[in-house]
Design a protein around this motif. Structure first.
Motif, PDB file in Angstrom:
ATOM      1  N   ALA A  25       7.947  -5.985  -5.520  1.00  0.00           N
ATOM      2  CA  ALA A  25       8.908  -5.067  -4.736  1.00  0.00           C
ATOM      3  C   ALA A  25       9.089  -3.772  -5.692  1.00  0.00           C
ATOM      4  N   HIS A  26       9.116  -4.172  -7.108  1.00  0.00           N
ATOM      5  CA  HIS A  26       9.315  -2.980  -8.143  1.00  0.00           C
ATOM      6  C   HIS A  26       7.672  -2.243  -7.961  1.00  0.00           C
ATOM      7  N   GLU A  27       6.607  -3.058  -8.113  1.00  0.00           N
ATOM      8  CA  GLU A  27       5.400  -2.280  -7.982  1.00  0.00           C
ATOM      9  C   GLU A  27       5.045  -1.600  -6.697  1.00  0.00           C
ATOM     10  N   ILE A  28       5.729  -1.877  -5.663  1.00  0.00           N
ATOM     11  CA  ILE A  28       5.694  -1.148  -4.249  1.00  0.00           C
ATOM     12  C   ILE A  28       6.436   0.177  -4.600  1.00  0.00           C
ATOM     13  N   LEU A  29       7.634  -0.065  -5.290  1.00  0.00           N
ATOM     14  CA  LEU A  29       8.452   1.328  -5.366  1.00  0.00           C
ATOM     15  C   LEU A  29       7.748   2.224  -6.248  1.00  0.00           C
ATOM     16  N   GLU A  30       7.152   1.732  -7.443  1.00  0.00           N
ATOM     17  CA  GLU A  30       6.467   2.438  -7.992  1.00  0.00           C
ATOM     18  C   GLU A  30       5.191   3.362  -7.493  1.00  0.00           C
ATOM     19  N   ARG A  31       4.304   2.608  -6.845  1.00  0.00           N
ATOM     20  CA  ARG A  31       3.082   3.263  -6.159  1.00  0.00           C
ATOM     21  C   ARG A  31       3.705   4.062  -5.262  1.00  0.00           C
ATOM     22  N   THR A  32       4.486   3.881  -4.407  1.00  0.00           N
ATOM     23  CA  THR A  32       4.853   4.675  -3.116  1.00  0.00           C
ATOM     24  C   THR A  32       5.941   5.671  -3.543  1.00  0.00           C
ATOM     25  N   LYS A  33       6.416   5.633  -4.784  1.00  0.00           N
ATOM     26  CA  LYS A  33       7.300   6.702  -5.377  1.00  0.00           C
ATOM     27  C   LYS A  33       8.413   6.525  -4.684  1.00  0.00           C
ATOM     28  N   GLY A  34       9.225   5.364  -4.382  1.00  0.00           N
ATOM     29  CA  GLY A  34      10.606   5.185  -4.002  1.00  0.00           C
ATOM     30  C   GLY A  34      10.682   4.641  -2.490  1.00  0.00           C
ATOM     31  N   ALA A  35       9.333   4.205  -1.797  1.00  0.00           N
ATOM     32  CA  ALA A  35       9.359   3.719  -0.309  1.00  0.00           C
ATOM     33  C   ALA A  35       9.808   4.258   0.590  1.00  0.00           C
ATOM     34  N   GLY A  36       9.947   5.982   0.706  1.00  0.00           N
ATOM     35  CA  GLY A  36      10.562   6.554   1.746  1.00  0.00           C
ATOM     36  C   GLY A  36       9.786   6.289   2.995  1.00  0.00           C
ATOM     37  N   ASP A  37       8.449   6.148   2.884  1.00  0.00           N
ATOM     38  CA  ASP A  37       7.842   6.125   4.159  1.00  0.00           C
ATOM     39  C   ASP A  37       6.969   4.783   4.228  1.00  0.00           C
ATOM     40  N   VAL A  38       7.441   3.701   3.658  1.00  0.00           N
ATOM     41  CA  VAL A  38       6.836   2.446   3.603  1.00  0.00           C
ATOM     42  C   VAL A  38       7.367   1.668   4.813  1.00  0.00           C
ATOM     43  N   VAL A  39       6.625   0.888   5.530  1.00  0.00           N
ATOM     44  CA  VAL A  39       6.732  -0.217   6.358  1.00  0.00           C
ATOM     45  C   VAL A  39       6.135  -1.405   6.028  1.00  0.00           C
ATOM     46  N   LEU A  40       7.119  -2.525   5.866  1.00  0.00           N
ATOM     47  CA  LEU A  40       6.346  -4.023   5.589  1.00  0.00           C
ATOM     48  C   LEU A  40       6.226  -4.649   6.832  1.00  0.00           C
ATOM     49  N   LEU A  41       4.894  -5.041   7.084  1.00  0.00           N
ATOM     50  CA  LEU A  41       4.707  -6.048   7.910  1.00  0.00           C
ATOM     51  C   LEU A  41       4.007  -7.345   7.785  1.00  0.00           C
ATOM     52  N   GLY A  42       4.709  -8.322   7.825  1.00  0.00           N
ATOM     53  CA  GLY A  42       4.290  -9.825   7.556  1.00  0.00           C
ATOM     54  C   GLY A  42       3.391 -10.160   8.474  1.00  0.00           C
ATOM     55  N   ILE A  43       2.493 -11.243   8.141  1.00  0.00           N
ATOM     56  CA  ILE A  43       1.508 -11.726   9.005  1.00  0.00           C
ATOM     57  C   ILE A  43       1.879 -13.165   9.066  1.00  0.00           C
ATOM     58  N   PRO A  44       2.395 -13.511  10.231  1.00  0.00           N
ATOM     59  CA  PRO A  44       3.277 -14.837  10.588  1.00  0.00           C
ATOM     60  C   PRO A  44       2.203 -15.909  10.099  1.00  0.00           C
ATOM     61  N   THR A  45       2.840 -17.070   9.578  1.00  0.00           N
ATOM     62  CA  THR A  45       4.385 -17.256   9.619  1.00  0.00           C
ATOM     63  C   THR A  45       4.888 -17.005   8.096  1.00  0.00           C
ATOM     64  N   ARG A  46       4.382 -17.455   7.228  1.00  0.00           N
ATOM     65  CA  ARG A  46       5.248 -17.134   5.861  1.00  0.00           C
ATOM     66  C   ARG A  46       5.215 -15.709   5.611  1.00  0.00           C
ATOM     67  N   GLY A  47       3.896 -15.307   5.941  1.00  0.00           N
ATOM     68  CA  GLY A  47       4.024 -13.560   5.433  1.00  0.00           C
ATOM     69  C   GLY A  47       5.159 -12.775   5.814  1.00  0.00           C
ATOM     70  N   ALA A  48       5.525 -13.113   7.219  1.00  0.00           N
ATOM     71  CA  ALA A  48       6.722 -12.386   7.620  1.00  0.00           C
ATOM     72  C   ALA A  48       8.127 -12.849   7.084  1.00  0.00           C
ATOM     73  N   THR A  49       8.207 -13.880   6.608  1.00  0.00           N
ATOM     74  CA  THR A  49       9.288 -14.335   5.782  1.00  0.00           C
ATOM     75  C   THR A  49       9.197 -13.609   4.448  1.00  0.00           C
ATOM     76  N   LEU A  50       8.097 -13.620   3.771  1.00  0.00           N
ATOM     77  CA  LEU A  50       7.873 -13.086   2.586  1.00  0.00           C
ATOM     78  C   LEU A  50       8.277 -11.265   2.816  1.00  0.00           C
ATOM     79  N   ALA A  51       7.821 -10.862   3.856  1.00  0.00           N
ATOM     80  CA  ALA A  51       8.076  -9.228   4.134  1.00  0.00           C
ATOM     81  C   ALA A  51       9.467  -9.141   3.996  1.00  0.00           C
ATOM     82  N   GLN A  52      10.226  -9.863   4.871  1.00  0.00           N
ATOM     83  CA  GLN A  52      11.878 -10.049   4.848  1.00  0.00           C
ATOM     84  C   GLN A  52      12.472 -10.018   3.559  1.00  0.00           C
ATOM     85  N   ARG A  53      11.715 -10.933   2.616  1.00  0.00           N
ATOM     86  CA  ARG A  53      12.427 -10.967   1.448  1.00  0.00           C
ATOM     87  C   ARG A  53      12.080  -9.810   0.492  1.00  0.00           C
ATOM     88  N   LEU A  54      11.003  -9.227   0.543  1.00  0.00           N
ATOM     89  CA  LEU A  54      10.573  -8.042  -0.204  1.00  0.00           C
ATOM     90  C   LEU A  54      11.380  -6.905   0.341  1.00  0.00           C
TER      91      LEU A  54
END
Length: 185
Positions: A25-54
């Motif tokens: 999560a911190h790395e995403i924020l650093e690379r995207t400079k604050g996550a203003g335009d970020v969308v997380l898309l999880g690949i079901p099943t567990r990827g979707a759960t991990l996306a929610q957690r992130l």
């Protein structure tokens, strides 16, 4: 352990998974400079759960709720005819869509790269993001396609005969990553 049964060992436990997701999560924020335009898309099943957690962690750190969804790749897989029929999953896109956004695909285990390729094909039919990045809890190697994760919780060198199984509290009642090896007969 049963004789001639699978041998398994935990390579990540709950606290390890928590730390790995916090780091990602911190790395995403650093690379995207604050996550203003970020969308997380999880690949079901567990990827979707991990996306929610992130998404939850990023909201904790930044105070901003970022869009989280899931992307079903079933019909985009290149092994449809090789495996038994499987039910279609749901693709849930944020209300603002993905056009012009930085989409971070989230999956539990990166192996051959074929699941990610299918997700990229599915994404192509859904819109035109500015960029696509990949976050995975475990990268076990053995790529068959030129795909590399941008964010990795744990690099785990494995033999092709070994399996990596991810358990998450939401779907399995516990958090763990197991490396499973068949015992020699």
């Amino acid at each position: 352990m049963p004789e001639n049964g699978p041998l398994s060992r935990a390579v990540l436990e709950g606290p390890d998974i928590h730390r790995a997701l916090t780091r990602i999560a911190h790395e995403i924020l650093e690379r995207t400079k604050g996550a203003g335009d970020v969308v997380l898309l999880g690949i079901p099943t567990r990827g979707a759960t991990l996306a929610q957690r992130l998404g939850g962690r990023i909201e904790q750190f930044e105070g901003v709720k970022i869009p989280v969804g899931s992307i079903d790749i079933t019909m985009y897989r290149d092994d449809l005819r090789l495996r038994p029929a499987r039910p279609l999953g749901r693709t849930e896109l944020p209300s603002d869509g993905i056009d012009g956004k930085v989409v971070v695909l989230v999956d539990d285990v990166l192996f051959s790269g074929r699941t990610v390729r299918a997700a990229l094909d599915a994404l192509n039919d859904l819109g035109r993001p500015t960029a696509v990045q990949l976050a995975t809890l475990v990268d076990r190697g053995h790529r068959e396609l030129p795909i590399r994760a941008d964010y990795v919780g744990k690099n785990l060198p494995t033999a092709k005969s070994e399996k990596v199984k991810v358990f998450l509290q939401e779907t399995d009642g516990r958090d763990a990553v197991l490396l499973i090896k068949e015992e020699a007969r």
